[in-house]
Design a protein around this motif. Structure first.
Motif, PDB file in Angstrom:
ATOM      1  N   HIS A   1      47.114 -28.475  24.232  1.00 16.77           N
ATOM      2  CA  HIS A   1      46.705 -27.829  25.486  1.00 16.77           C
ATOM      3  C   HIS A   1      46.556 -28.865  26.602  1.00 16.77           C
ATOM      4  O   HIS A   1      46.294 -30.047  26.358  1.00 16.77           O
ATOM      5  N   ASP A   2      46.702 -28.413  27.813  1.00 15.79           N
ATOM      6  CA  ASP A   2      46.628 -29.279  28.995  1.00 15.79           C
ATOM      7  C   ASP A   2      45.258 -29.945  29.043  1.00 15.79           C
ATOM      8  O   ASP A   2      44.222 -29.287  29.148  1.00 15.79           O
TER       9      ASP A   2
ATOM     10  N   ASN B   1      48.257 -25.265  32.983  1.00 14.29           N
ATOM     11  CA  ASN B   1      49.221 -24.670  32.063  1.00 14.29           C
ATOM     12  C   ASN B   1      50.286 -25.643  31.566  1.00 14.29           C
ATOM     13  O   ASN B   1      51.321 -25.235  31.066  1.00 14.29           O
ATOM     14  N   GLY B   2      50.039 -26.939  31.669  1.00 18.67           N
ATOM     15  CA  GLY B   2      50.975 -27.914  31.124  1.00 18.67           C
ATOM     16  C   GLY B   2      50.694 -28.164  29.657  1.00 18.67           C
ATOM     17  O   GLY B   2      50.334 -29.275  29.252  1.00 18.67           O
ATOM     18  N   ASP B   3      50.863 -27.119  28.836  1.00 23.44           N
ATOM     19  CA  ASP B   3      50.372 -27.155  27.463  1.00 23.44           C
ATOM     20  C   ASP B   3      51.305 -27.852  26.485  1.00 23.44           C
ATOM     21  O   ASP B   3      51.013 -27.890  25.286  1.00 23.44           O
TER      22      ASP B   3
ATOM     23  N   THR C   1      47.601 -22.725  23.313  1.00 18.12           N
ATOM     24  CA  THR C   1      48.705 -23.145  24.170  1.00 18.12           C
ATOM     25  C   THR C   1      49.523 -21.964  24.701  1.00 18.12           C
ATOM     26  O   THR C   1      50.528 -22.173  25.362  1.00 18.12           O
ATOM     27  N   GLY C   2      49.108 -20.741  24.402  1.00 19.42           N
ATOM     28  CA  GLY C   2      49.829 -19.569  24.875  1.00 19.42           C
ATOM     29  C   GLY C   2      49.610 -18.408  23.927  1.00 19.42           C
ATOM     30  O   GLY C   2      49.349 -18.594  22.730  1.00 19.42           O
ATOM     31  N   THR C   3      49.722 -17.198  24.450  1.00 19.42           N
ATOM     32  CA  THR C   3      49.401 -16.017  23.653  1.00 19.42           C
ATOM     33  C   THR C   3      50.307 -15.890  22.438  1.00 19.42           C
ATOM     34  O   THR C   3      49.841 -15.647  21.322  1.00 19.42           O
TER      35      THR C   3
ATOM     36  N   GLU D   1      43.126 -16.198  28.270  1.00 20.23           N
ATOM     37  CA  GLU D   1      43.466 -16.310  29.693  1.00 20.23           C
ATOM     38  C   GLU D   1      44.469 -15.233  30.087  1.00 20.23           C
ATOM     39  O   GLU D   1      45.418 -14.945  29.363  1.00 20.23           O
ATOM     40  N   MET D   2      44.277 -14.663  31.244  1.00 23.94           N
ATOM     41  CA  MET D   2      45.178 -13.632  31.752  1.00 23.94           C
ATOM     42  C   MET D   2      46.162 -14.287  32.721  1.00 23.94           C
ATOM     43  O   MET D   2      46.050 -14.176  33.939  1.00 23.94           O
ATOM     44  N   MET D   3      47.142 -14.981  32.153  1.00 20.41           N
ATOM     45  CA  MET D   3      48.138 -15.702  32.954  1.00 20.41           C
ATOM     46  C   MET D   3      49.532 -15.194  32.611  1.00 20.41           C
ATOM     47  O   MET D   3      49.823 -14.837  31.468  1.00 20.41           O
TER      48      MET D   3
END
Length: 513
Positions: free
Chosen positions: A38-39, A53-55, A420-422, A477-479
């Protein structure tokens, strides 16, 4: 039940086959944590960089080892065991090394950023490739590795880039247990893996094709439920456990989605309300109850749903189906029960549900625009977090799942699981996601290649269950790639002491279909 006095590859593989272990708080109270790429700019919820978001660029540090420059992905202190390694990259060239107990030379070297090239043929049940996986060394290489790697003192995992001057994204998540000091652990070796080859194949086979649970008593009930009616099934009295719950909705395929969303599954054990979840979500597939093939949950996509979570109770239990919808629903319910030895570590099975519609999505890092949506919060005592489902409707034009999971356990000052993301949390990589199924969950539903519309993700934990002694909070996170909104329907599966409760959404009316 007595756990093994020594933790080893053999004991951990055997633990994967013992479903009853999740019903008891661990005799050796280990912690479960995650380190990821993760970032590293995400250090505080008070900063917009909390949603950085630079994961694919995060790692612990650089080390010079025998003239090589190696990125340290994790440096874990034992006694402990790695129980999940998820990773992906657009190019796999390089060398991954695993150093155990302070080894000068890594005992395990993998000639790629790719656990499929582990120096032993790990069977498919424990080594799952992602849907966009390519064998090409210059192609996408995502996979999730569930072979346990125990260590007595330490585990350091590094990656040596083929060209340190070229910056490439290296995404990873490494989940691991840490046992109390003094716990006896036999450190992993390739030699022991060879000796355990038969057990390895047995575990893989069981994961891919779960056997029927054993039970001595079958209870069943059936009926056509009009709106507002319910069907109850009283379980055999005494110290028992439901070993398998089967629910069948007999209907035309076109009616399945509305009926399974309108039916609620409820369970009461020793007078405690433990389950209150729409049947579609209880299936592990979400809206439409699509096909699911997992360790804990199965759904045939045609209205037959099978749950293998053990559900223990001391004196009495009741299962109930309630029709909260607007149409008649023909339902059959069967429960296979058997003996259970209740002790001081035993806990009740729970499934809880919460939802919110119109949640804002954003691609920006902004304190005003970003949101950590609460998937679930559990509090009030000991528990084990064992599985979850995210069913959603994406109103945005394309990918909604850039957001990382953040799981806070007990007194965490910083999330002990920062993702690092859903899609990464749910054991795949690279959006848009297409449907896939593994023993550890998958994506039962993805209606459109753009990611617009209905989607569903399911994760089943086996060794990577998360113990908590006081509380667990799971935020996501809602991204997204572009602004929009989404409707999230979140189901959690967990075990807990009688006082543990979830912050489920109150429902006073049928859910929208």
């Amino acid at each position: 039940r007595r756990e093994a006095s020594e933790v080893s590859l053999t004991s951990l593989l055997s633990e994967m086959l013992d479903r009853d272990l999740v019903t008891r708080f661990p005799a050796v109270p280990y912690t479960q944590r995650q380190v990821s790429s993760h970032d590293r700019r995400s250090v505080s919820p008070d900063s917009a960089l909390w949603w950085a978001n630079g994961d694919g660029g995060g790692y612990e540090r650089l080390e010079e080892i025998d003239g090589r420059s190696e990125k340290v992905l994790c440096d874990l202190k034992g006694p402990g065991a790695v129980d999940r390694i998820w990773m992906t990259s657009r190019r796999k060239r390089g060398t991954l090394r695993i150093y155990l107990d302070g080894e000068r030379e890594a005992g395990i070297a993998i000639p790629a950023y790719d656990m499929r090239r582990f120096p032993f043929p790990v069977p498919d049940g424990l080594s799952c490739v992602h849907t966009h996986y390519s064998e090409d060394m210059d192609g996408v290489g995502g996979n999730t590795f569930f072979l346990p790697v125990p260590y007595a003192e330490s585990c350091k995992i590094t990656f040596e880039e083929p060209d340190p001057g070229v910056r490439l994204s290296r995404y990873y998540q490494i989940n691991y247990r840490t046992y109390p000091e003094g716990t006896r652990v036999r450190t992993f070796s390739l030699g022991e893996l060879e000796l355990d080859r038969d057990l390895l194949e047995k575990v893989s086979g069981a994961l891919l094709s779960p056997s029927e649970p054993e039970g001595s008593s079958l209870s069943e009930a059936s009926g056509t439920l009009s709106p507002g009616e319910s069907l109850a099934l009283d379980l055999p009295r005494g110290r028992k456990a439901v070993r398998e719950l089967t629910i069948k909705v007999d209907c035309d395929p076109g009616d399945l989605a509305s009926l399974t969303r309108g039916l609620a599954v409820r369970a009461f054990f020793d007078g405690i309300g433990c389950v209150d979840v729409p049947l579609a979500d209880f299936s592990g597939g979400g809206m439409g109850a699509p096909l699911v093939r997992g360790w804990w949950l199965d759904s045939d996509g045609k209205g037959l749903i099978r749950c293998r979570f053990p559900m223990p109770y001391k004196k009495r239990g009741r299962l109930q189906i309630v029709n909260q919808g607007t149409a008649d629903a023909p339902v059959r319910i069967k429960a296979l029960s058997g003996k259970y030895s209740w002790d001081s570590r035993s806990m009740y099975f729970h499934s809880s549900f919460r939802f919110e519609e119109g949640i804002p999505l954003t691609p920006e890092n902004s304190l005003d625009g970003n949101l950590d949506w609460n998937f679930t919060t559990l509090s009030g005592g000991r528990g084990l977090y064992v599985a979850d489902l995210l069913s959603l409707y994406n109103h945005a034009p394309d990918w909604y799942g850039e957001g990382d999971e953040k799981i806070w356990v007990d007194d965490d000052a910083f999330p002990s699981h920062f993702g690092t993301g859903t899609e990464d949390y749910f054991n795949c990589s690279w959006a848009p996601v297409v449907p896939f199924l593994t023993p550890f969950g998958g994506a039962p539903r993805a209606d459109d290649p753009s990611s617009h519309g209905y989607n569903a993700f399911h994760r089943a934990r086996i060794l990577d269950v998360i113990p908590f002694t006081k509380s667990l909070r799971f935020d996501i996170e809602m991204m997204s790639w572009h602004p929009g909104t989404a409707d999230y329907y979140a189901t959690a599966f967990w075990y807990g002491d009688p006082g543990v409760r979830a912050n489920s959404s109150p429902r006073t009316a049928p859910l929208p279909y």
